[in-house]
Design an enzyme around this catalytic site. Structure first.
Site, PDB file in Angstrom:
ATOM      1  N   ALA A  35      44.659 -15.717  16.351  1.00  0.00           N
ATOM      2  CA  ALA A  35      45.676 -16.115  15.370  1.00  0.00           C
ATOM      3  C   ALA A  35      46.923 -16.630  16.085  1.00  0.00           C
ATOM      4  O   ALA A  35      47.521 -17.642  15.679  1.00  0.00           O
ATOM      5  CB  ALA A  35      46.026 -14.937  14.463  1.00  0.00           C
ATOM      6  N   TYR A  36      47.314 -15.955  17.146  1.00  0.00           N
ATOM      7  CA  TYR A  36      48.473 -16.384  17.931  1.00  0.00           C
ATOM      8  C   TYR A  36      48.220 -17.759  18.546  1.00  0.00           C
ATOM      9  O   TYR A  36      49.048 -18.663  18.449  1.00  0.00           O
ATOM     10  CB  TYR A  36      48.769 -15.362  19.028  1.00  0.00           C
ATOM     11  CG  TYR A  36      49.931 -15.731  19.903  1.00  0.00           C
ATOM     12  CD1 TYR A  36      51.234 -15.520  19.470  1.00  0.00           C
ATOM     13  CD2 TYR A  36      49.735 -16.294  21.164  1.00  0.00           C
ATOM     14  CE1 TYR A  36      52.310 -15.863  20.273  1.00  0.00           C
ATOM     15  CE2 TYR A  36      50.805 -16.635  21.966  1.00  0.00           C
ATOM     16  CZ  TYR A  36      52.090 -16.414  21.518  1.00  0.00           C
ATOM     17  OH  TYR A  36      53.153 -16.762  22.311  1.00  0.00           O
TER      18      TYR A  36
END
Length: 152
Positions: A35-36
């Site tokens: 996600a990052y």
């Protein structure tokens, strides 16, 4: 108004995202690092597409990797893995002031206004991943984003 500068914070972590499509709803599964990485790649592609759209307006748009910055972000995370990364990497991280240096330079230095749509680290232009340079993907992300924020 112009002249103006827009500075977005990205990360070298964008290189961890290797799919040529975005998954904003985590339909392929959720992981903190993926996600990052996806969000940081999106920051770079947004920067590139916005810079393209601002061509000729006097607005300069760039992004940067601040480096590993020693903040409490690792400890605010509930994951023991994130806390462990924070403890182990803290001696190698830069201070918040050092992390802000390129950001401030991009926002204010006369020579930094000569570039737009670029990715910087330590006041130097740097290469992104191939996906980070993909203008077709940048356009797709823009369209996807418009669809997510406009009411149906």
């Amino acid at each position: 108004s112009a002249p103006a500068r827009i500075v977005n914070v990205a990360s070298v972590g964008h290189k961890l995202w290797r799919r040529a499509a975005f998954d904003p709803r985590a339909e392929q599964g959720y992981g903190e690092m993926s996600a990052y990485a996806q969000s940081k790649l999106a920051n770079i592609l947004f920067t590139r597409e916005l810079a393209r759209r601002m061509t000729g307006t006097g607005v300069v748009v760039n992004c940067l990797h601040p480096g590993g910055v020693n903040t409490n972000i690792w400890f605010a995370n509930q994951s023991i893995g994130a806390k462990l990364v924070g403890w182990l990497s803290a001696p190698f991280m830069v201070s918040p002031e050092q992390g802000a240096d390129t950001m401030i330079w991009l926002a204010s230095a006369p020579e930094a206004g000569e570039f737009t749509g670029e990715y910087f680290y330590k006041r130097k232009r740097r290469r992104t991943s191939d996906l980070g340079a993909d203008m077709a993907l940048a356009g797709q992300l823009w369209t996807l984003s418009e669809g997510l924020v406009r009411p149906a």
